[in-house]
Motif scaffolding. Structure first.
Motif, PDB file in Angstrom:
ATOM      1  N   MET A   1       5.245   6.229   6.586  1.00 15.94           N
ATOM      2  CA  MET A   1       5.817   6.038   5.255  1.00 15.94           C
ATOM      3  C   MET A   1       5.086   4.899   4.562  1.00 15.94           C
ATOM      4  O   MET A   1       4.850   3.854   5.144  1.00 15.94           O
ATOM      5  CB  MET A   1       7.311   5.699   5.377  1.00 15.94           C
ATOM      6  N   SER A   2       4.710   5.125   3.315  1.00 11.72           N
ATOM      7  CA  SER A   2       3.994   4.112   2.545  1.00 11.72           C
ATOM      8  C   SER A   2       4.692   3.882   1.229  1.00 11.72           C
ATOM      9  O   SER A   2       5.549   4.656   0.802  1.00 11.72           O
ATOM     10  CB  SER A   2       2.558   4.565   2.294  1.00 11.72           C
ATOM     11  N   ALA A   3       4.297   2.797   0.548  1.00 17.72           N
ATOM     12  CA  ALA A   3       4.909   2.455  -0.732  1.00 17.72           C
ATOM     13  C   ALA A   3       4.605   3.503  -1.781  1.00 17.72           C
ATOM     14  O   ALA A   3       5.428   3.798  -2.643  1.00 17.72           O
ATOM     15  CB  ALA A   3       4.415   1.075  -1.195  1.00 17.72           C
ATOM     16  N   SER A   4       3.417   4.104  -1.708  1.00 19.00           N
ATOM     17  CA  SER A   4       3.056   5.101  -2.706  1.00 19.00           C
ATOM     18  C   SER A   4       3.877   6.373  -2.551  1.00 19.00           C
ATOM     19  O   SER A   4       4.170   7.056  -3.520  1.00 19.00           O
ATOM     20  CB  SER A   4       1.565   5.423  -2.599  1.00 19.00           C
ATOM     21  N   SER A   5       4.246   6.717  -1.309  1.00 18.21           N
ATOM     22  CA  SER A   5       5.008   7.946  -1.082  1.00 18.21           C
ATOM     23  C   SER A   5       6.491   7.780  -1.352  1.00 18.21           C
ATOM     24  O   SER A   5       7.174   8.696  -1.772  1.00 18.21           O
ATOM     25  CB  SER A   5       4.788   8.439   0.346  1.00 18.21           C
ATOM     26  N   THR A   6       7.023   6.649  -1.053  1.00 19.69           N
ATOM     27  CA  THR A   6       8.458   6.424  -1.249  1.00 19.69           C
ATOM     28  C   THR A   6       8.785   5.965  -2.641  1.00 19.69           C
ATOM     29  O   THR A   6       9.913   6.151  -3.118  1.00 19.69           O
ATOM     30  CB  THR A   6       8.975   5.381  -0.234  1.00 19.69           C
ATOM     31  N   GLY A   7       7.817   5.313  -3.301  1.00 10.26           N
ATOM     32  CA  GLY A   7       8.084   4.787  -4.621  1.00 10.26           C
ATOM     33  C   GLY A   7       8.671   3.395  -4.522  1.00 10.26           C
ATOM     34  O   GLY A   7       9.253   3.001  -3.498  1.00 10.26           O
TER      35      GLY A   7
ATOM     36  N   LEU B   1      15.322   0.677   0.595  1.00  8.44           N
ATOM     37  CA  LEU B   1      15.184   0.663   2.054  1.00  8.44           C
ATOM     38  C   LEU B   1      15.335  -0.752   2.606  1.00  8.44           C
ATOM     39  O   LEU B   1      16.061  -0.984   3.588  1.00  8.44           O
ATOM     40  CB  LEU B   1      13.822   1.245   2.440  1.00  8.44           C
ATOM     41  N   ILE B   2      14.674  -1.700   1.974  1.00  5.44           N
ATOM     42  CA  ILE B   2      14.784  -3.095   2.426  1.00  5.44           C
ATOM     43  C   ILE B   2      16.205  -3.622   2.229  1.00  5.44           C
ATOM     44  O   ILE B   2      16.761  -4.300   3.102  1.00  5.44           O
ATOM     45  CB  ILE B   2      13.771  -3.980   1.670  1.00  5.44           C
TER      46      ILE B   2
ATOM     47  N   THR C   1       3.844  -1.494   4.802  1.00  8.57           N
ATOM     48  CA  THR C   1       4.450  -0.315   4.184  1.00  8.57           C
ATOM     49  C   THR C   1       5.010  -0.572   2.791  1.00  8.57           C
ATOM     50  O   THR C   1       5.174   0.369   2.010  1.00  8.57           O
ATOM     51  CB  THR C   1       5.594   0.226   5.073  1.00  8.57           C
ATOM     52  N   VAL C   2       5.360  -1.827   2.473  1.00  8.93           N
ATOM     53  CA  VAL C   2       5.910  -2.152   1.151  1.00  8.93           C
ATOM     54  C   VAL C   2       5.143  -3.334   0.572  1.00  8.93           C
ATOM     55  O   VAL C   2       4.497  -4.093   1.310  1.00  8.93           O
ATOM     56  CB  VAL C   2       7.422  -2.498   1.230  1.00  8.93           C
ATOM     57  N   ARG C   3       5.248  -3.502  -0.727  1.00 11.05           N
ATOM     58  CA  ARG C   3       4.579  -4.611  -1.396  1.00 11.05           C
ATOM     59  C   ARG C   3       5.434  -5.873  -1.307  1.00 11.05           C
ATOM     60  O   ARG C   3       6.654  -5.799  -1.130  1.00 11.05           O
ATOM     61  CB  ARG C   3       4.326  -4.249  -2.848  1.00 11.05           C
ATOM     62  N   PRO C   4       4.791  -7.054  -1.459  1.00 16.27           N
ATOM     63  CA  PRO C   4       5.560  -8.306  -1.373  1.00 16.27           C
ATOM     64  C   PRO C   4       6.719  -8.369  -2.367  1.00 16.27           C
ATOM     65  O   PRO C   4       7.827  -8.814  -2.024  1.00 16.27           O
ATOM     66  CB  PRO C   4       4.514  -9.380  -1.665  1.00 16.27           C
ATOM     67  N   GLY C   5       6.473  -7.949  -3.609  1.00 14.87           N
ATOM     68  CA  GLY C   5       7.540  -7.983  -4.607  1.00 14.87           C
ATOM     69  C   GLY C   5       8.704  -7.092  -4.233  1.00 14.87           C
ATOM     70  O   GLY C   5       9.873  -7.436  -4.454  1.00 14.87           O
ATOM     71  N   GLN C   6       8.417  -5.922  -3.658  1.00 11.16           N
ATOM     72  CA  GLN C   6       9.470  -5.012  -3.230  1.00 11.16           C
ATOM     73  C   GLN C   6      10.261  -5.593  -2.060  1.00 11.16           C
ATOM     74  O   GLN C   6      11.485  -5.440  -1.974  1.00 11.16           O
ATOM     75  CB  GLN C   6       8.858  -3.666  -2.846  1.00 11.16           C
ATOM     76  N   LEU C   7       9.546  -6.262  -1.160  1.00 14.13           N
ATOM     77  CA  LEU C   7      10.211  -6.893  -0.016  1.00 14.13           C
ATOM     78  C   LEU C   7      11.144  -7.995  -0.485  1.00 14.13           C
ATOM     79  O   LEU C   7      12.292  -8.098  -0.027  1.00 14.13           O
ATOM     80  CB  LEU C   7       9.162  -7.442   0.948  1.00 14.13           C
ATOM     81  N   MET C   8      10.668  -8.836  -1.415  1.00  4.70           N
ATOM     82  CA  MET C   8      11.502  -9.910  -1.929  1.00  4.70           C
ATOM     83  C   MET C   8      12.705  -9.360  -2.686  1.00  4.70           C
ATOM     84  O   MET C   8      13.839  -9.823  -2.501  1.00  4.70           O
ATOM     85  CB  MET C   8      10.686 -10.818  -2.853  1.00  4.70           C
ATOM     86  N   ALA C   9      12.491  -8.350  -3.523  1.00  4.62           N
ATOM     87  CA  ALA C   9      13.587  -7.762  -4.293  1.00  4.62           C
ATOM     88  C   ALA C   9      14.625  -7.127  -3.386  1.00  4.62           C
ATOM     89  O   ALA C   9      15.834  -7.284  -3.588  1.00  4.62           O
ATOM     90  CB  ALA C   9      13.038  -6.726  -5.277  1.00  4.62           C
ATOM     91  N   GLY C  10      14.182  -6.384  -2.372  1.00  3.47           N
ATOM     92  CA  GLY C  10      15.127  -5.757  -1.455  1.00  3.47           C
ATOM     93  C   GLY C  10      15.955  -6.768  -0.692  1.00  3.47           C
ATOM     94  O   GLY C  10      17.153  -6.586  -0.487  1.00  3.47           O
TER      95      GLY C  10
END
Length: 401
Positions: free
Chosen positions: A1-7, A14-15, A221-230
């Motif tokens: 699973m990657s960030a591009s596939s999950t959006g 997910l986080i 699998t996720v970007r730093p901004g997505q990790l922080m937001a989650g």
């Protein structure tokens, strides 16, 4: 699973789900929530008992007075004055010698003796202010009534003509002010609890993931901004759930005990306080996440996390300053300065110094400041979350590429 596939949205969800599931299972969450629920319910019941005790009228004790030489009009005037002043008396007739003897043997508290027009008050100890006012006021009232009778003036007609009626247009507004202040202060306490608990939890979680190298796996699998937001959203939802449970328990308790009646304006204050909580949490949680990303060990976090903690503490407790000094110019300034507005706006609405329409401007300004805080924190987090080594300063974290 990657960030591009999950959006991006799916990655953040997910986080956040991972954070929620992890923290709901912790013993700290279960024990802390149970303890706060117990405090909320017990505190509401205790407060209602205190208010009921303070508001319930107490029956004043009656003082036994022995009179010698008082006329019927004087006795009636003293008795009526005592009832009006809250110092009731009972008067019994006796001779002057017998009156003094009763005082000496402590069978009566006070003796009033009239001898050739002179009035003497005899007692074994000092008289209370209320009893002195009762005796003096009663004798003066009797003299006034005698003078009016001699002048052929009806005392009742004179009293009716000079009567002053004091009325309140409506008692509800005063009660609503108190209830709005209670709700705003409870919201302030809950906001403080949430920020001081959830904020450090965000920074601690970031540091633990860095020190255990889990962050490197997650960022594959996720970007730093997505990790922080989650992480911020997940911990925030757990804190919000905890606050909803505690707030609901406190609300049900206070309504059931009659401390609150939930007027419309009080509910509006609660809504503003909720908006302030969401914006305040996002504002400081982002800064806590950035602070955690700048260190690699828990032991090194004090220098970066403590300034954010103190900033949050001062900002939230500025509302207490407004309660104590509502009319100062500083209170008005703090309303428009983020993040102080998250606590001052609900308090000023509760005090009636700010309308709901007047709260729109400060709220929008706080929303803009929150967006700026998230942008700055995301920039720092992105630059330093993979950094390993000695802690770095805020300035260096902002300049890193």
């Amino acid at each position: 699973m990657s960030a591009s596939s999950t959006g991006a949205v799916a990655a953040v969800r997910l986080i956040a789900t991972r954070e929620i599931a992890t923290r709901l299972r912790t013993k700290a969450f279960k024990v802390g929530t149970a303890l706060m629920l117990l405090i909320a319910v017990g505190g509401g019941i205790a407060l209602s008992l205190i208010v009921d005790h303070q508001s319930s009228p107490t029956t004043p004790s009656t003082t036994a007075v022995v009179a010698s030489g008082l006329s019927a009009a004087q006795e009636a005037a003293i008795t009526e004055t005592g009832s009006r002043l809250g110092s009731p008396v009972t008067i019994t007739e006796a001779s002057a010698e017998e009156a003094r003897a009763r005082i000496d043997t402590e069978k009566a508290a006070v003796a009033v003796i009239v001898d050739r027009g002179a009035v003497t008050v005899y007692s074994r100890s000092d008289l209370s202010d209320g009893l002195q006012a009762t005796i003096r006021g009663g004798l003066q009232a009797a003299q006034v009534q005698a003078a009016l009778a001699a002048a052929h003036v009806d005392p009742r007609a004179l009293a009716a003509a000079s009567a002053v009626s004091v009325e309140r247009a409506n008692d509800a507004p005063d009660r609503e002010v108190g209830e709005r202040i209670v709700i705003a202060m409870v919201g302030l306490i809950l906001l403080t609890y949430a920020i001081m608990q959830a904020g450090p939890a965000v920074s601690t979680g970031v540091i633990e993931e860095k020190s255990s190298r889990i962050v490197e796996i997650l960022l594959a699998t996720v970007r730093p901004g997505q990790l922080m937001a989650g992480k911020i959203i997940g911990i925030g939802l757990v804190s919000l759930l905890q606050l909803v449970l505690i707030g609901a328990a406190a609300l049900i308790t206070t309504v059931a005990t009659g401390l609150l009646t939930l007027p419309t304006l009080a509910l509006s204050t609660a809504a503003i306080a909720l908006v302030g909580f969401i914006l305040g949490y996002l504002f400081f949680a982002a800064l806590f996440a950035a602070a955690g990303s700048m260190v690699s060990r828990i032991e090194d976090s004090a220098g970066t996390v403590l300034p954010v903690t103190m900033f949050a503490f001062v900002s939230v407790y500025s509302g207490l300053f407004v309660v104590l000094n509502p009319g100062t110019a500083l209170a008005g300034y703090l309303t428009w300065i983020p993040p102080f507005s998250i606590s001052t706006v609900p308090i000023r609405i509760a005090l009636g110094e700010l309308t709901l329409l007047g709260a729109v401007g400060p709220t929008l300004l706080m929303a803009a400041a929150t967006a700026g805080s998230i942008w700055v924190a995301a920039r720092i987090y992105r630059h330093s979350v993979l950094y390993s080594g000695a802690k770095i300063s805020w300035g260096r974290a902002l300049r890193m590429r």
